[in-house]
Design a protein around this motif. Structure first.
Motif, PDB file in Angstrom:
ATOM      1  N   VAL A 142      -2.701  -1.579  -2.215  1.00  0.00           N
ATOM      2  CA  VAL A 142      -4.157  -1.449  -2.208  1.00  0.00           C
ATOM      3  C   VAL A 142      -4.502   0.038  -2.166  1.00  0.00           C
ATOM      4  O   VAL A 142      -4.198   0.729  -1.188  1.00  0.00           O
ATOM      5  N   ILE A 143      -5.150   0.518  -3.218  1.00  0.00           N
ATOM      6  CA  ILE A 143      -5.436   1.956  -3.318  1.00  0.00           C
ATOM      7  C   ILE A 143      -6.904   2.162  -3.636  1.00  0.00           C
ATOM      8  O   ILE A 143      -7.382   1.784  -4.707  1.00  0.00           O
ATOM      9  N   LEU A 154      -0.435  13.322   3.115  1.00  0.00           N
ATOM     10  CA  LEU A 154       0.842  12.997   3.758  1.00  0.00           C
ATOM     11  C   LEU A 154       2.002  13.637   2.997  1.00  0.00           C
ATOM     12  O   LEU A 154       2.909  14.228   3.605  1.00  0.00           O
ATOM     13  N   ASP A 155       1.988  13.545   1.673  1.00  0.00           N
ATOM     14  CA  ASP A 155       3.075  14.091   0.856  1.00  0.00           C
ATOM     15  C   ASP A 155       2.728  15.425   0.204  1.00  0.00           C
ATOM     16  O   ASP A 155       3.524  15.953  -0.575  1.00  0.00           O
ATOM     17  N   ALA A 156       1.543  15.993   0.501  1.00  0.00           N
ATOM     18  CA  ALA A 156       1.080  17.244  -0.111  1.00  0.00           C
ATOM     19  C   ALA A 156       1.250  17.199  -1.629  1.00  0.00           C
ATOM     20  O   ALA A 156       1.853  18.079  -2.255  1.00  0.00           O
ATOM     21  N   ILE A 157       0.672  16.154  -2.231  1.00  0.00           N
ATOM     22  CA  ILE A 157       0.774  15.979  -3.684  1.00  0.00           C
ATOM     23  C   ILE A 157      -0.168  16.973  -4.361  1.00  0.00           C
ATOM     24  O   ILE A 157      -1.385  16.931  -4.165  1.00  0.00           O
ATOM     25  N   GLN A 167       1.859   9.027  -8.718  1.00  0.00           N
ATOM     26  CA  GLN A 167       2.626   9.513  -7.569  1.00  0.00           C
ATOM     27  C   GLN A 167       2.157   8.839  -6.281  1.00  0.00           C
ATOM     28  O   GLN A 167       2.973   8.515  -5.411  1.00  0.00           O
ATOM     29  N   ILE A 168       0.848   8.635  -6.159  1.00  0.00           N
ATOM     30  CA  ILE A 168       0.313   7.965  -4.971  1.00  0.00           C
ATOM     31  C   ILE A 168       0.836   6.532  -4.899  1.00  0.00           C
ATOM     32  O   ILE A 168       1.278   6.061  -3.839  1.00  0.00           O
ATOM     33  N   GLU A 173       4.393   2.320  -2.684  1.00  0.00           N
ATOM     34  CA  GLU A 173       5.387   1.272  -2.897  1.00  0.00           C
ATOM     35  C   GLU A 173       6.557   1.421  -1.940  1.00  0.00           C
ATOM     36  O   GLU A 173       7.169   0.428  -1.526  1.00  0.00           O
ATOM     37  N   THR A 174       6.846   2.649  -1.551  1.00  0.00           N
ATOM     38  CA  THR A 174       7.905   2.892  -0.575  1.00  0.00           C
ATOM     39  C   THR A 174       7.428   2.587   0.847  1.00  0.00           C
ATOM     40  O   THR A 174       8.172   2.029   1.660  1.00  0.00           O
ATOM     41  N   LEU A 175       6.171   2.931   1.140  1.00  0.00           N
ATOM     42  CA  LEU A 175       5.663   2.806   2.510  1.00  0.00           C
ATOM     43  C   LEU A 175       5.162   1.410   2.870  1.00  0.00           C
ATOM     44  O   LEU A 175       5.311   0.981   4.021  1.00  0.00           O
TER      45      LEU A 175
END
Length: 358
Positions: A142-143, A154-157, A167-168, A173-175
């Motif tokens: 859910v985005i 969080l990932d400094a994208i 990328q988000i 998908e990992t988290l």
């Protein structure tokens, strides 16, 4: 489960917002068969609208139309009037179309699968994932804009939005744990109360130990944004026609912005200064103009007024082909006539200049 996810869910259990369309953290989903209807209705209302603004509309809609079947059977004009103030009226038209499709094609019950949900009017990737997760407990990514903000920090994208979205999604998908509902809503609440667009409160954020932006001089530098294109300006004219203490209103054509809404008669909206002929002959007064911002353009609407001793006989051609369900409304009833915000502004301007009509 990662340290990041564990910290977030622990924080959410103690800080979740209590909302009428949300299941409390950690609890089983309601067994009410109309729970998915409530989730769907809230998600459609919340598009481009704040939670604070939606609460009253949600309460009114669910009191008047408590099930998807009740909404599907509603009169279009009643729903459009109840929607006034929530903006972007195409969503209200899709709301009705979706409710009717659920009744006609799915036996009055929303499907739980994201692919099936996306076949319904007005439901795109975000809304289908939200309904699958929040209404049915499915594992879904859910985005929304709030989630994008938290994850890019969080990932400094560094890739600007919207190009950063793959990328988000990859990070989520990992988290995302199996309990996607609590996780997604925890991210949204964190974005609302702590990871705000400006001045994020990193010192009290449960994600700060793992957040790369929190360790930077200015965490609010994320998400990166591509330069904005200037919004074009369009122009048009609205006509305030008063006779015997009443004002002429119409219902706008179903297609297009503000479609199906009750409004003042008006011209088309153009990029250049319009010079439309008024819909009726008479001594018209130019009262000035109001401005209104739509998503993709700014509108400047001139307001012209005409006072007549008697109501004229009208034909469709009198109002540039837009005469649909014309109705005369008492001047004092105009504020409650269900006009969208644009035409409410025009009415306020007209009444301010014509006190004798008020």
């Amino acid at each position: 489960m990662t340290h990041t996810v564990s910290n977030l869910l622990n924080w959410y259990r103690g800080n979740a917002r209590a909302l009428p369309w949300r299941n409390p953290p950690g609890e089983a989903l309601p067994t009410d068969p109309d729970w998915p209807y409530r989730v769907w209705l809230s998600e459609i209302m919340l598009q481009q609208t704040t939670v604070a603004a939606v609460k009253a509309y949600f309460a009114a809609f669910t009191a008047r139309w408590p099930t998807v079947a009740a909404l599907a059977a509603a009169d279009d004009a009643d729903v459009m009037q109840a929607w006034a103030g929530l903006g972007y009226y195409a969503r209200a038209r899709n709301l009705l179309a979706c409710a009717r499709a659920v009744v006609a094609d799915h036996g009055g019950r929303f499907p739980s699968d994201e692919d099936a949900l996306r076949t319904l009017p007005g439901i795109g990737p975000y809304t289908s994932a939200a309904i699958a997760a929040f209404a049915f407990g499915r594992h879904a990514i859910v985005i929304d804009g709030n989630v994008e903000r938290v994850v890019t920090r969080l990932d400094a994208i560094d890739t600007p939005l919207p190009a950063a979205r793959p990328q988000i999604r990859g990070a989520l998908e990992t988290l995302t744990p199996q309990n996607a509902s609590d996780f997604a809503q925890a991210l949204m609440d964190l974005a609302t109360s702590i990871c705000t667009p400006r001045n994020p409160r990193c010192l009290i954020c449960p994600l700060s130990p793992d957040c790369r932006a929190a360790r930077s001089p200015n965490p609010a530098d994320w998400p990166r944004k591509a330069p904005k294109r200037p919004r074009p300006t369009r122009r048009g004219t609205a006509w305030w026609i008063e006779a015997q203490g009443q004002i002429l209103t119409i219902v706008r054509p179903a297609k297009g912005l503000l479609g199906g809404m009750r409004a003042l008669p008006s011209s088309d909206w153009h990029d250049t200064e319009p010079a439309p002929a008024p819909p009726l002959p008479g001594n018209w007064q130019n009262l000035g103009a109001i401005s209104h911002g739509f998503t993709h353009f700014e509108l400047i609407l001139s307001v012209h007024a005409l006072s007549l001793p008697q109501k004229p006989q009208l034909a469709r051609a009198d109002l540039s082909g837009a005469l649909l369900e014309a109705a005369w409304v008492n001047v004092e009833d105009i504020p409650g006539a269900g006009l969208p915000t644009l035409f409410k502004k025009a009415a306020v301007l007209a009444r301010a200049h014509l006190p004798e009509a008020a």
